[in-house]
Design an enzyme around this catalytic site. Sequence first.
Site, PDB file in Angstrom:
ATOM      1  N   GLU A  44      -9.690  -1.743   5.349  1.00  0.00           N
ATOM      2  CA  GLU A  44     -10.327  -1.446   6.626  1.00  0.00           C
ATOM      3  C   GLU A  44     -11.635  -2.226   6.774  1.00  0.00           C
ATOM      4  O   GLU A  44     -12.144  -2.787   5.783  1.00  0.00           O
ATOM      5  CB  GLU A  44     -10.607   0.070   6.702  1.00  0.00           C
ATOM      6  N   ASP A  70      -7.647  -2.808  14.213  1.00  0.00           N
ATOM      7  CA  ASP A  70      -9.045  -2.973  13.789  1.00  0.00           C
ATOM      8  C   ASP A  70      -9.217  -4.145  12.821  1.00  0.00           C
ATOM      9  O   ASP A  70     -10.256  -4.295  12.196  1.00  0.00           O
ATOM     10  CB  ASP A  70      -9.593  -1.675  13.169  1.00  0.00           C
ATOM     11  N   HIS A 121      -7.440  -4.757  10.019  1.00  0.00           N
ATOM     12  CA  HIS A 121      -7.112  -4.576   8.599  1.00  0.00           C
ATOM     13  C   HIS A 121      -5.840  -5.335   8.234  1.00  0.00           C
ATOM     14  O   HIS A 121      -4.970  -5.543   9.077  1.00  0.00           O
ATOM     15  CB  HIS A 121      -6.998  -3.090   8.229  1.00  0.00           C
ATOM     16  N   ASP A 139       0.831  -1.203   0.000  1.00  0.00           N
ATOM     17  CA  ASP A 139       0.000   0.000   0.000  1.00  0.00           C
ATOM     18  C   ASP A 139       0.865   1.252   0.000  1.00  0.00           C
ATOM     19  O   ASP A 139       2.085   1.183   0.166  1.00  0.00           O
ATOM     20  CB  ASP A 139      -0.965  -0.003   1.201  1.00  0.00           C
TER      21      ASP A 139
HETATM   22  C1  F6R Z   1       1.439  -1.526   6.065  1.00  0.00           C
HETATM   23  C2  F6R Z   1       0.202  -2.279   6.170  1.00  0.00           C
HETATM   24  C3  F6R Z   1      -0.590  -2.315   7.424  1.00  0.00           C
HETATM   25  C4  F6R Z   1       0.220  -2.654   8.660  1.00  0.00           C
HETATM   26  C5  F6R Z   1      -0.666  -2.641   9.895  1.00  0.00           C
HETATM   27  C6  F6R Z   1       0.108  -2.964  11.152  1.00  0.00           C
HETATM   28  O1  F6R Z   1       2.001  -1.698   4.773  1.00  0.00           O
HETATM   29  O2  F6R Z   1      -0.169  -2.851   5.219  1.00  0.00           O
HETATM   30  O3  F6R Z   1      -1.612  -3.276   7.285  1.00  0.00           O
HETATM   31  O4  F6R Z   1       0.804  -3.923   8.494  1.00  0.00           O
HETATM   32  O5  F6R Z   1      -1.265  -1.384  10.017  1.00  0.00           O
HETATM   33  O6  F6R Z   1       1.032  -1.952  11.384  1.00  0.00           O
HETATM   34  P1  F6R Z   1       2.192  -2.122  12.459  1.00  0.00           P
HETATM   35  O7  F6R Z   1       3.039  -3.258  11.986  1.00  0.00           O
HETATM   36  O8  F6R Z   1       2.931  -0.814  12.416  1.00  0.00           O
HETATM   37  O9  F6R Z   1       1.524  -2.399  13.749  1.00  0.00           O
END
Ligand code: F6R
Length: 260
Positions: free
Chosen positions: A142, A135, A137, A66
């Site tokens: 989301e 959450d 995702h 992303d």
């Molecule tokens: C980032 C992504 C997100 C993160 C998620 C967890 O490329 O795709 O899904 O993996 O928000 O973030 P962290 O690892 O910072 O807790």
Amino acid sequence: MDVVVAPGPEAARIAADIVERALRTKEQPVLGLATGSSPLAVYEELARRHAEEGLSFAHARAFLLDEYVGLPEEHPERYRHVIERELAERVDFALGAVQAPDGNAEDLAQAAADYERAIAEAGGVDVQLLGIGTDGHIAFNEPGSSLASRTRIKTLTEQTRRDNARFFDGDVDAVPRHCLTQGLGTILEARHLVLLASGVSKAEAVHQMIEGPVSAMWPATVLQMHPHVTVLVDDAAASRLQLGSYFREVRAHKPGWQPW
Ligand code: F6R
């Protein structure tokens, strides 16, 4: 789904082993890279193996999950810069081998379609690293995301923006509202999904992902539909699992013939 409860450093080594196997056995391996905190120890370990053990990325390609929409080109939190810092510049990817969705494209829908095409033309992703949001995702799909979604524009939830404010000096208003993200349908096409989660803030999302009903309310539950998923969680992230002791028992008695 293979659920491994292991401390962070061990989880990072297991994930790095999976990536290394793809790099050593595939002619043109394609890696899927996540950003955020969860994969950092994996990138550290891969960079170490490159420096000390000659692990090469020269024949590999990589696709990010992303990218934020609308951050200035040079902003250090643009995910293409983050991945350059954390991994790409520390190993030997060929020039242009690491791609991210273009969150600054004039036509974002076209950029999303182009990104899907680029992944397909590369032959699809062999190993996809994933984190999980509090959450539920994965990538930036989301709650409410279609389980069949493809790369597209999404609006981040308030919770995700609060969670990510730590990368923007704690200023939630500085976190972009929009992103381009691979869809859940896109992610499901990767051949091996490797998800890392640590800390108690992820415990409910991890419980839902592994033990909850498949639902767009917890997008990561779609991983239950994939035939080859490795989930690497520490004790805190595993703390709400009803099957926690079973997963530990499976690992303790893992037959030699069972691959990761
Ligand atoms: C980032 C992504 C997100 C993160 C998620 C967890 O490329 O795709 O899904 O993996 O928000 O973030 P962290 O690892 O910072 O807790």
